[in-house]
Design an enzyme around this catalytic site. Structure first.
Site, mmCIF file in Angstrom:
data_model
loop_
_atom_site.group_PDB
_atom_site.id
_atom_site.type_symbol
_atom_site.label_atom_id
_atom_site.label_comp_id
_atom_site.label_asym_id
_atom_site.label_seq_id
_atom_site.Cartn_x
_atom_site.Cartn_y
_atom_site.Cartn_z
ATOM 1 N N SER A 172 15.248 -7.953 29.254
ATOM 2 C CA SER A 172 14.011 -8.733 29.130
ATOM 3 C C SER A 172 12.841 -7.906 29.649
ATOM 4 C CB SER A 172 14.138 -10.002 29.996
ATOM 5 O OG SER A 172 12.899 -10.670 30.116
ATOM 6 N N TYR A 185 16.005 -14.953 37.457
ATOM 7 C CA TYR A 185 15.963 -14.349 36.117
ATOM 8 C C TYR A 185 15.535 -12.888 36.215
ATOM 9 C CZ TYR A 185 15.117 -14.029 31.078
ATOM 10 O OH TYR A 185 15.156 -13.668 29.747
HETATM 11 N N1 NAD Z 1 13.416 -16.080 24.384
HETATM 12 C C1 NAD Z 1 12.791 -15.176 25.127
HETATM 13 O O1 NAD Z 1 11.572 -15.218 25.308
HETATM 14 C C2 NAD Z 1 13.575 -14.048 25.740
HETATM 15 C C3 NAD Z 1 12.845 -12.970 26.251
HETATM 16 C C4 NAD Z 1 13.534 -11.920 26.829
HETATM 17 C C5 NAD Z 1 14.908 -11.946 26.894
HETATM 18 N N2 NAD Z 1 15.582 -13.010 26.398
HETATM 19 C C6 NAD Z 1 17.033 -12.984 26.507
HETATM 20 O O2 NAD Z 1 17.601 -13.083 25.225
HETATM 21 C C7 NAD Z 1 18.871 -13.722 25.329
HETATM 22 C C8 NAD Z 1 18.909 -14.892 24.364
HETATM 23 O O3 NAD Z 1 17.855 -15.776 24.700
HETATM 24 P P1 NAD Z 1 17.345 -16.897 23.693
HETATM 25 O O4 NAD Z 1 15.918 -17.068 23.978
HETATM 26 O O5 NAD Z 1 17.810 -16.633 22.327
HETATM 27 O O6 NAD Z 1 18.119 -18.155 24.309
HETATM 28 P P2 NAD Z 1 18.593 -19.542 23.622
HETATM 29 O O7 NAD Z 1 18.683 -20.502 24.732
HETATM 30 O O8 NAD Z 1 17.746 -19.839 22.438
HETATM 31 O O9 NAD Z 1 20.067 -19.187 23.077
HETATM 32 C C9 NAD Z 1 21.065 -18.770 23.987
HETATM 33 C C10 NAD Z 1 22.427 -18.947 23.357
HETATM 34 O O10 NAD Z 1 23.387 -18.504 24.329
HETATM 35 C C11 NAD Z 1 24.378 -19.520 24.505
HETATM 36 N N3 NAD Z 1 24.853 -19.488 25.892
HETATM 37 C C12 NAD Z 1 24.161 -19.834 27.001
HETATM 38 N N4 NAD Z 1 24.926 -19.704 28.080
HETATM 39 C C13 NAD Z 1 26.122 -19.249 27.651
HETATM 40 C C14 NAD Z 1 27.330 -18.909 28.314
HETATM 41 N N5 NAD Z 1 27.453 -19.049 29.644
HETATM 42 N N6 NAD Z 1 28.361 -18.446 27.583
HETATM 43 C C15 NAD Z 1 28.255 -18.350 26.240
HETATM 44 N N7 NAD Z 1 27.146 -18.653 25.552
HETATM 45 C C16 NAD Z 1 26.080 -19.094 26.261
HETATM 46 C C17 NAD Z 1 23.695 -20.838 24.174
HETATM 47 O O11 NAD Z 1 24.614 -21.836 23.803
HETATM 48 C C18 NAD Z 1 22.775 -20.403 23.030
HETATM 49 O O12 NAD Z 1 23.434 -20.487 21.782
HETATM 50 C C19 NAD Z 1 19.025 -14.124 26.791
HETATM 51 O O13 NAD Z 1 19.781 -13.142 27.470
HETATM 52 C C20 NAD Z 1 17.599 -14.144 27.296
HETATM 53 O O14 NAD Z 1 17.520 -13.936 28.665
HETATM 54 C C21 NAD Z 1 14.943 -14.070 25.809
#
Ligand code: NAD
Length: 280
Positions: A172, A185
């Site tokens: 991130s 986080y």
């Molecule tokens: N959305 C953002 O702005 C952003 C920015 C930087 C990094 N990220 C990172 O990207 C990744 C995905 O984020 P996102 O925004 O798509 O999230 P999201 O919440 O939209 O999707 C996350 C997915 O992971 C699954 N999940 C959550 N916990 C789990 C677990 N313990 N075991 C298995 N599956 C699990 C959920 O069911 C979901 O399908 C994360 O690592 C997040 O930290 C997101």
């Protein structure tokens, strides 16, 4: 080598063009991922879903992993309709057993594991350090850091036997800068980058490339929760000099590049996809 060309070309120009194509430049849309098998955790929503769909469009077979079976199966359905081989593995990334079982089953079904995207993650609570609940802090580290470790431990065993593989860990922008109110986080994502760099050093000579992607704010369920608090969305946009937040497919592009041989010299990198939000 005799270079093939059709029709009559002005002397030299056609040959030069063909020579470029035949030496080291892949066709525009061919990342070489067709037919490969890629594992994606957190594939049921957001960035993981976009990665799975982009990989499917590139002709890759998929092993999807998520704690939410229904969401994952909704992603898998259309991909199966495209004639791809797609397996769904329900589990929690905090469980080493769940992740190892999924990778074992995936390798049995697909007979190989070319790449993996350790993407599942959570954001945790919003509280200053003084008040941050320790149990939530622990859960965030469990999912975001131990989850990536479990993924890599299961994937590296297979990739070492194969003598090749590419792993992409989703970190991130919070791996680069601080984020007030989100200490767990930020700590977890800094750890993902450290873990990625260290694993990259350990396995680079064995044909396994390990990299991270660092997205800033992307429109997903994760940020939708944050944006329920009035003012947070507009403040986030204001922090992105590009003037907007990102879309999941824009992160998927970076992931695809790191999975493909087009990034053959990228090892241990943290690719920032952030609309300039982390530039000082
Ligand atoms: N959305 C953002 O702005 C952003 C920015 C930087 C990094 N990220 C990172 O990207 C990744 C995905 O984020 P996102 O925004 O798509 O999230 P999201 O919440 O939209 O999707 C996350 C997915 O992971 C699954 N999940 C959550 N916990 C789990 C677990 N313990 N075991 C298995 N599956 C699990 C959920 O069911 C979901 O399908 C994360 O690592 C997040 O930290 C997101």
């Amino acid at each position: 080598m005799r270079l093939p060309f059709r029709g009559k070309e002005p002397a030299g120009s056609g040959l030069a063009r063909e020579a470029v194509n035949m030496t080291n430049v892949a066709p525009e849309n061919d990342r070489g991922l067709a037919g490969q098998t890629i594992f994606v955790s957190g594939a049921g929503a957001g960035i993981g879903r976009a990665v799975a769909e982009a990989l499917g469009a590139a002709g890759a077979n998929l092993a999807l992993f998520d704690i939410d079976t229904a969401a994952m199966e909704a992603v898998a359905g259309p991909l199966l309709g495209q004639g791809l081989r797609v397996s769904c593995h329900t589990g929690d990334v905090t469980s080493a057993a769940d992740v190892h079982t999924a990778i074992e089953q995936a390798v049995q079904l697909h007979a190989r594991l070319d790449g993996a995207v350790n993407n599942a993650g959570i954001v945790g609570a919003s509280a200053d350090v003084l008040d941050y609940p320790a149990d939530v802090f622990r859960r965030v580290l469990d999912v975001n850091v131990l989850g990536v470790l479990h993924g890599m431990q299961a994937q590296l065993g297979v990739m070492k036997r194969q003598g090749r593989g590419a792993i992409v860990n989703i970190a991130s922008a919070a791996a680069i800068i601080g984020w007030a109110g989100h200490s767990a986080y930020v700590a977890s994502k800094h750890a993902v980058v450290g873990l990625t760099k260290t694993a990259a050093l350990e396995y680079a000579a064995q044909g396994i490339r390990i990299n991270a992607v660092c997205p800033a704010f992307i429109y997903t369920d994760l940020t939708a929760g944050l944006f329920q608090t009035p003012g947070v969305h507009d403040a986030a946009v204001a922090n992105h000099p590009i003037g907007r937040l990102g879309q999941p497919h824009e992160v998927a592009e970076a992931v695809m590049w790191l999975l493909s041989d087009r990034s053959s010299f990228a090892v241990g990198s943290s690719l920032v996809v952030d609309g300039a939000s982390t530039i000082d």
